[in-house]
Design an enzyme around this catalytic site. Structure first.
Site, PDB file in Angstrom:
ATOM      1  N   LYS A  18       0.840  -1.221   0.000  1.00 17.37           N
ATOM      2  CA  LYS A  18       0.000   0.000   0.000  1.00 17.37           C
ATOM      3  C   LYS A  18       0.868   1.261   0.000  1.00 17.37           C
ATOM      4  O   LYS A  18       0.660   2.185  -0.772  1.00 17.37           O
ATOM      5  CB  LYS A  18      -0.925   0.039   1.245  1.00 17.37           C
ATOM      6  CG  LYS A  18      -1.833  -1.158   1.402  1.00 17.37           C
ATOM      7  CD  LYS A  18      -2.686  -1.053   2.639  1.00 17.37           C
ATOM      8  CE  LYS A  18      -1.929  -1.041   3.959  1.00 17.37           C
ATOM      9  NZ  LYS A  18      -1.195  -2.303   4.246  1.00 17.37           N
ATOM     10  N   ARG A  21      -9.288   1.090   9.311  1.00 15.47           N
ATOM     11  CA  ARG A  21      -8.886  -0.298   9.547  1.00 15.47           C
ATOM     12  C   ARG A  21      -9.894  -1.063  10.382  1.00 15.47           C
ATOM     13  O   ARG A  21      -9.684  -2.251  10.626  1.00 15.47           O
ATOM     14  CB  ARG A  21      -7.575  -0.301  10.303  1.00 15.47           C
ATOM     15  CG  ARG A  21      -6.375  -0.293   9.356  1.00 15.47           C
ATOM     16  CD  ARG A  21      -5.265  -0.484  10.175  1.00 15.47           C
ATOM     17  NE  ARG A  21      -4.132  -1.208   9.931  1.00 15.47           N
ATOM     18  CZ  ARG A  21      -3.005  -0.709   9.431  1.00 15.47           C
ATOM     19  NH1 ARG A  21      -2.966   0.491   8.954  1.00 15.47           N
ATOM     20  NH2 ARG A  21      -1.945  -1.436   9.400  1.00 15.47           N
ATOM     21  N   ARG A  28      11.991  -5.970   4.381  1.00 12.28           N
ATOM     22  CA  ARG A  28      11.794  -4.516   4.252  1.00 12.28           C
ATOM     23  C   ARG A  28      12.808  -3.759   5.105  1.00 12.28           C
ATOM     24  O   ARG A  28      13.117  -4.135   6.227  1.00 12.28           O
ATOM     25  CB  ARG A  28      10.380  -4.133   4.709  1.00 12.28           C
ATOM     26  CG  ARG A  28      10.207  -2.619   4.742  1.00 12.28           C
ATOM     27  CD  ARG A  28       8.777  -2.189   4.818  1.00 12.28           C
ATOM     28  NE  ARG A  28       8.082  -2.701   5.979  1.00 12.28           N
ATOM     29  CZ  ARG A  28       6.787  -2.519   6.184  1.00 12.28           C
ATOM     30  NH1 ARG A  28       6.057  -1.869   5.309  1.00 12.28           N
ATOM     31  NH2 ARG A  28       6.222  -3.012   7.266  1.00 12.28           N
ATOM     32  N   ARG A  78      11.893  -2.039  10.671  1.00 17.12           N
ATOM     33  CA  ARG A  78      10.816  -1.613  11.573  1.00 17.12           C
ATOM     34  C   ARG A  78      10.646  -2.625  12.701  1.00 17.12           C
ATOM     35  O   ARG A  78      10.744  -3.820  12.484  1.00 17.12           O
ATOM     36  CB  ARG A  78       9.502  -1.478  10.790  1.00 17.12           C
ATOM     37  CG  ARG A  78       9.265  -0.078  10.263  1.00 17.12           C
ATOM     38  CD  ARG A  78       8.086   0.045   9.338  1.00 17.12           C
ATOM     39  NE  ARG A  78       6.845  -0.562   9.792  1.00 17.12           N
ATOM     40  CZ  ARG A  78       5.695  -0.446   9.134  1.00 17.12           C
ATOM     41  NH1 ARG A  78       5.623   0.238   8.004  1.00 17.12           N
ATOM     42  NH2 ARG A  78       4.598  -1.023   9.591  1.00 17.12           N
ATOM     43  N   ARG A  86      -0.054  -8.842  13.374  1.00 21.86           N
ATOM     44  CA  ARG A  86      -0.616  -7.875  12.423  1.00 21.86           C
ATOM     45  C   ARG A  86      -1.524  -8.565  11.403  1.00 21.86           C
ATOM     46  O   ARG A  86      -2.580  -8.045  11.057  1.00 21.86           O
ATOM     47  CB  ARG A  86       0.516  -7.131  11.694  1.00 21.86           C
ATOM     48  CG  ARG A  86       1.190  -6.108  12.588  1.00 21.86           C
ATOM     49  CD  ARG A  86       2.560  -5.745  12.088  1.00 21.86           C
ATOM     50  NE  ARG A  86       2.535  -5.023  10.831  1.00 21.86           N
ATOM     51  CZ  ARG A  86       3.580  -4.952  10.006  1.00 21.86           C
ATOM     52  NH1 ARG A  86       4.704  -5.565  10.297  1.00 21.86           N
ATOM     53  NH2 ARG A  86       3.490  -4.259   8.909  1.00 21.86           N
TER      54      ARG A  86
HETATM   55  P1  AP5 Z   1       4.985  -1.562   1.753  1.00 21.79           P
HETATM   56  O1  AP5 Z   1       4.625  -0.690   0.598  1.00 21.79           O
HETATM   57  O2  AP5 Z   1       5.791  -0.994   2.860  1.00 21.79           O
HETATM   58  O3  AP5 Z   1       3.663  -2.313   2.273  1.00 21.79           O
HETATM   59  P2  AP5 Z   1       2.436  -1.756   3.115  1.00 21.79           P
HETATM   60  O4  AP5 Z   1       1.216  -2.444   2.600  1.00 21.79           O
HETATM   61  O5  AP5 Z   1       2.431  -0.267   3.146  1.00 21.79           O
HETATM   62  O6  AP5 Z   1       2.861  -2.394   4.489  1.00 21.79           O
HETATM   63  P3  AP5 Z   1       2.841  -1.808   5.966  1.00 21.79           P
HETATM   64  O7  AP5 Z   1       3.525  -2.875   6.786  1.00 21.79           O
HETATM   65  O8  AP5 Z   1       3.412  -0.440   6.025  1.00 21.79           O
HETATM   66  O9  AP5 Z   1       1.375  -1.812   6.232  1.00 21.79           O
HETATM   67  P4  AP5 Z   1       0.758  -1.861   7.602  1.00 21.79           P
HETATM   68  O10 AP5 Z   1      -0.631  -1.681   7.198  1.00 21.79           O
HETATM   69  O11 AP5 Z   1       1.025  -3.027   8.452  1.00 21.79           O
HETATM   70  O12 AP5 Z   1       1.572  -0.730   8.369  1.00 21.79           O
HETATM   71  P5  AP5 Z   1       1.174   0.718   8.812  1.00 21.79           P
HETATM   72  O13 AP5 Z   1       2.390   1.532   8.739  1.00 21.79           O
HETATM   73  O14 AP5 Z   1      -0.058   1.195   8.114  1.00 21.79           O
HETATM   74  O15 AP5 Z   1       5.746  -2.840   1.147  1.00 21.79           O
HETATM   75  C1  AP5 Z   1       6.258  -3.838   2.003  1.00 21.79           C
HETATM   76  C2  AP5 Z   1       7.619  -4.324   1.448  1.00 21.79           C
HETATM   77  O16 AP5 Z   1       7.417  -4.925   0.172  1.00 21.79           O
HETATM   78  C3  AP5 Z   1       8.638  -3.199   1.216  1.00 21.79           C
HETATM   79  O17 AP5 Z   1       9.918  -3.689   1.498  1.00 21.79           O
HETATM   80  C4  AP5 Z   1       8.502  -2.865  -0.297  1.00 21.79           C
HETATM   81  O18 AP5 Z   1       9.713  -2.358  -0.839  1.00 21.79           O
HETATM   82  C5  AP5 Z   1       8.137  -4.228  -0.845  1.00 21.79           C
HETATM   83  N1  AP5 Z   1       7.243  -4.159  -2.007  1.00 21.79           N
HETATM   84  C6  AP5 Z   1       6.179  -3.345  -2.198  1.00 21.79           C
HETATM   85  N2  AP5 Z   1       5.579  -3.592  -3.372  1.00 21.79           N
HETATM   86  C7  AP5 Z   1       6.282  -4.631  -3.936  1.00 21.79           C
HETATM   87  C8  AP5 Z   1       6.149  -5.361  -5.153  1.00 21.79           C
HETATM   88  N3  AP5 Z   1       5.166  -5.091  -6.032  1.00 21.79           N
HETATM   89  N4  AP5 Z   1       7.040  -6.369  -5.401  1.00 21.79           N
HETATM   90  C9  AP5 Z   1       8.032  -6.644  -4.521  1.00 21.79           C
HETATM   91  N5  AP5 Z   1       8.222  -5.979  -3.344  1.00 21.79           N
HETATM   92  C10 AP5 Z   1       7.338  -4.984  -3.063  1.00 21.79           C
HETATM   93  O19 AP5 Z   1       0.766   0.453  10.326  1.00 21.79           O
HETATM   94  C11 AP5 Z   1       1.704   0.065  11.294  1.00 21.79           C
HETATM   95  C12 AP5 Z   1       1.027  -0.020  12.646  1.00 21.79           C
HETATM   96  O20 AP5 Z   1       0.490   1.282  13.011  1.00 21.79           O
HETATM   97  C13 AP5 Z   1      -0.188  -0.961  12.724  1.00 21.79           C
HETATM   98  O21 AP5 Z   1       0.197  -2.285  12.984  1.00 21.79           O
HETATM   99  C14 AP5 Z   1      -0.972  -0.334  13.876  1.00 21.79           C
HETATM  100  O22 AP5 Z   1      -0.393  -0.643  15.130  1.00 21.79           O
HETATM  101  C15 AP5 Z   1      -0.783   1.162  13.652  1.00 21.79           C
HETATM  102  N6  AP5 Z   1      -1.810   1.752  12.804  1.00 21.79           N
HETATM  103  C16 AP5 Z   1      -1.619   2.379  11.605  1.00 21.79           C
HETATM  104  N7  AP5 Z   1      -2.792   2.789  11.102  1.00 21.79           N
HETATM  105  C17 AP5 Z   1      -3.744   2.424  11.995  1.00 21.79           C
HETATM  106  C18 AP5 Z   1      -5.150   2.544  12.010  1.00 21.79           C
HETATM  107  N8  AP5 Z   1      -5.825   3.137  11.020  1.00 21.79           N
HETATM  108  N9  AP5 Z   1      -5.816   2.031  13.070  1.00 21.79           N
HETATM  109  C19 AP5 Z   1      -5.168   1.441  14.096  1.00 21.79           C
HETATM  110  N10 AP5 Z   1      -3.825   1.278  14.124  1.00 21.79           N
HETATM  111  C20 AP5 Z   1      -3.125   1.770  13.076  1.00 21.79           C
END
Ligand code: AP5
Length: 210
Positions: free
Chosen positions: A13, A85, A124, A157, A168
């Site tokens: 994402k 979420r 990552r 991370r 997660r």
């Molecule tokens: P990446 O693009 O980083 O993936 P992502 O879907 O953004 O993954 P996240 O882990 O950031 O999502 P998340 O939802 O768990 O974390 P968030 O920060 O929102 O890609 C992942 C890897 O793959 C990278 O290395 C990238 O280079 C690689 N990649 C990407 N595309 C690729 C492709 N096509 N081919 C190959 N490789 C590829 O949330 C973190 C924490 O914050 C949560 O656990 C929670 O505690 C809290 N939080 C955040 N938002 C909320 C909310 N709304 N409500 C409650 N808690 C929340």
């Protein structure tokens, strides 16, 4: 146009949101990035959120909704990455947007097999200052462990450890996946195959937004 990017942790994402913001002028609002900035700044909100995030659990809805409300007056449209979420957050978002004469227009759900998700998350690496995201297998930096843009060292991370990844994915399944039905009934949802390289997935996302 307000667009939601749904999808499990690690599905890509943030990567797609960054491409859409750099190439197409979308205004990305990532609750994960906002929370990590709060933690880096040592704010009270960041201190509260950190424990939940390190364990891989979702941060409480009220905290998230307050944080989003403070950021919704900066643009006329948003690309929402990692928010909402939960059903409570989705209801809260509808209210926040309608108070501003806005609505959710498009919902995309990025989908990827779980083995591929775990592979992506485990490899990552991120640069805190520049916000760049790398992958040791699929998108490595030019110099080992150094950000191409800022020259800062890359880190893993804290929630990309195996136990936190497991939590997660469970949180996603229990609390976020029901949003697919929620939005499908209200707006319609488009499923995007997130398997393939970043450019291939970007083309699929763009086609869905056309
Ligand atoms: P990446 O693009 O980083 O993936 P992502 O879907 O953004 O993954 P996240 O882990 O950031 O999502 P998340 O939802 O768990 O974390 P968030 O920060 O929102 O890609 C992942 C890897 O793959 C990278 O290395 C990238 O280079 C690689 N990649 C990407 N595309 C690729 C492709 N096509 N081919 C190959 N490789 C590829 O949330 C973190 C924490 O914050 C949560 O656990 C929670 O505690 C809290 N939080 C955040 N938002 C909320 C909310 N709304 N409500 C409650 N808690 C929340």
């Amino acid at each position: 146009m307000n667009t939601i990017l749904l999808g499990a942790p690690g599905v890509g994402k943030g990567t797609q949101a960054q491409l859409l913001s750099e190439r197409d002028g979308f205004v990305q609002l990532s609750t994960g990035d906002v929370l990590r900035t709060e933690i880096a700044n040592g704010s009270e909100l960041g201190k509260t959120a950190k424990g939940y995030m390190d364990r891989g659990e979702l941060v409480p809805d009220t905290l998230i909704l307050n944080l989003v409300a403070l950021r919704l007056d900066r643009s006329k449209s948003y690309l929402l990455d990692g928010f909402p979420r939960t059903v409570a957050q989705a209801d809260g978002l509808t209210k926040l947007l309608s108070d501003r004469d806005m609505k959710v227009d498009v919902v995309l759900s990025l989908e990827l097999p779980v083995e591929e998700i775990v592979k992506r998350l485990s490899a990552r690496r991120v640069a805190i200052k520049s916000g760049r995201v790398y992958n040791l297998i699929f998108n490595p930096p030019k110099k080992d462990n150094i950000c191409d843009v800022s020259g800062e060292p890359l880190i893993q991370r804290s929630d990309d450890q195996p136990e936190a990844i497991r939590v997660r994915l469970k949180e996603y399944e229990n609390k976020t996946e029901p949003l697919k039905n929620y939005y499908d009934q209200r707006i319609g949802i488009q499923i995007i195959d997130a398997d393939g390289d970043m450019e291939t997935v970007y083309r699929r996302v763009k086609a869905a937004l056309a």
